[in-house]
Design an enzyme around this catalytic site. Structure first.
Site, PDB file in Angstrom:
ATOM      1  CE1 TYR A 147      -3.906   2.175   0.394  1.00 20.53           C
ATOM      2  CE2 TYR A 147      -2.762   3.141   2.266  1.00 20.53           C
ATOM      3  CZ  TYR A 147      -3.798   3.168   1.347  1.00 20.53           C
ATOM      4  OH  TYR A 147      -4.716   4.191   1.388  1.00 20.53           O
ATOM      5  CG  ASP A 148       3.078   2.005   3.549  1.00 22.86           C
ATOM      6  OD1 ASP A 148       1.838   1.931   3.633  1.00 22.86           O
ATOM      7  OD2 ASP A 148       3.835   1.796   4.517  1.00 22.86           O
TER       8      ASP A 148
END
Length: 321
Positions: A147-148
């Protein structure tokens, strides 16, 4: 004759996306809601289906989309650890391929495009509060990296399409947002605490409960997104959108217990890996460039959120008499 702008919202049946679709329809726009329903829910937009200016399409943004639009809000991506860690490869694809496909669409149609980025691009921040100039402290190979790093790569693509192809871009870094229509099982702290309190289960605090988050009510956030989209073309962002009010997890748990009237206890569990200690947006840019700041305090926003979950639990798990 007044021309209604045609606006595409990817992830439009999601928690934030559905409120965005609603607000855009209220402004007189034609809205195309695109969602693959991995975390989005039909019930979030069912009440909009009668509107002749609203259209819904099941589509995965990792595949190209050919439509004619004036503006694109790219909101598609599972945003809670429970959902984005379920299929991490697909999460990265959604952020990266999704950005490439939507930017390609914006380039072809000359549409203005907004990326829903995230405070997660800052990782576990060494700077507090977080300013947009901060490059972040992110683990590239951890369980949250899909995600990051996916969102960080999407930002890279947005700025490269802007520089290389002159695409009109906007990048919003969204901090913790809450409100009705959150997914009950998304594992986020607000929904977790409320569901646990309403069911009379113990509230789970990770670590000592002193880690902080900032909570923005969804209607405030949607207002910020729309202001950013309609700002001058030279306002590209990234711009932090979030509520700078900072609360410890313990304070949040106590507020939820008080507002629900629950008798739940509080239990402590070990802190998950790469969980940030502090999250607080510096919103000076949003204030100066957009004239935006949140107006709804936590206690006020929690009330309709609790009511929503109360109804959800009653519908799905009716308590037998």
């Amino acid at each position: 004759m007044h021309y209604a702008p045609r606006i595409l919202v990817t992830g439009g049946a999601g928690f934030i996306g559905s409120f965005l679709c609603e607000r855009l329809l209220e402004s007189g726009a034609e809205v195309l809601c695109v969602d693959n329903f991995f975390t989005g829910r039909r019930s979030n937009v069912a009440h909009l289906l009668e509107n002749p200016r609203f259209e819904i399409m099941r589509h995965d943004v990792t595949f190209p989309l050919f439509v004619e639009v004036d503006q694109i809000y790219n909101m598609a991506c599972p945003a809670s650890p429970v959902h984005y860690q379920f299929d991490p490869v697909q999460t990265t694809k959604t952020s990266v391929h999704g950005a490439i496909n939507m930017l390609g669409l914006a380039k072809r149609t000359r549409a203005k495009i907004l990326q829903a980025s995230t405070s997660e691009v800052y990782g576990d921040p060494d700077m507090h509060p977080q300013q947009e100039e901060y490059w972040g402290n992110v683990n590239p190979i951890g369980i949250r990296s899909c995600y990051d790093e996916g969102k960080r790569c999407a930002e890279t693509l947005f700025f490269d399409y802007h520089r290389q192809h002159d695409v009109k871009i906007k990048v919003a870094r969204i901090f913790n947002t809450y409100g009705p229509r959150m997914h009950p099982n998304d594992g986020r702290v607000v929904s977790n605490f409320i569901v646990q309190a309403l069911r009379g289960d113990d509230i789970t605090l990770y670590g000592d409960g002193k880690q902080t988050r900032s909570f923005c009510f969804v209607s405030d956030l949607v207002d910020g997104l729309i202001r950013l989209m309609n700002s001058d073309d030279d306002v590209t962002g990234p711009i932090n959108l979030g509520n700078p009010g900072e609360f410890t997890m313990l304070q949040l748990a106590e507020a939820v217990l008080e507002l629900t009237g629950s008798k739940s206890g509080i239990v402590h569990r070990p802190l998950p890996s790469d969980d940030p200690r502090q999250r607080q947006p510096d919103i000076a840019k949003a204030k100066s460039a957009l004239g935006w700041e949140p107006t709804i305090p936590l206690a006020e926003g929690l009330k309709p959120t609790i009511e929503y979950f109360r109804n959800e639990i009653a519908e799905n798990n009716p308590i037998s008499s």
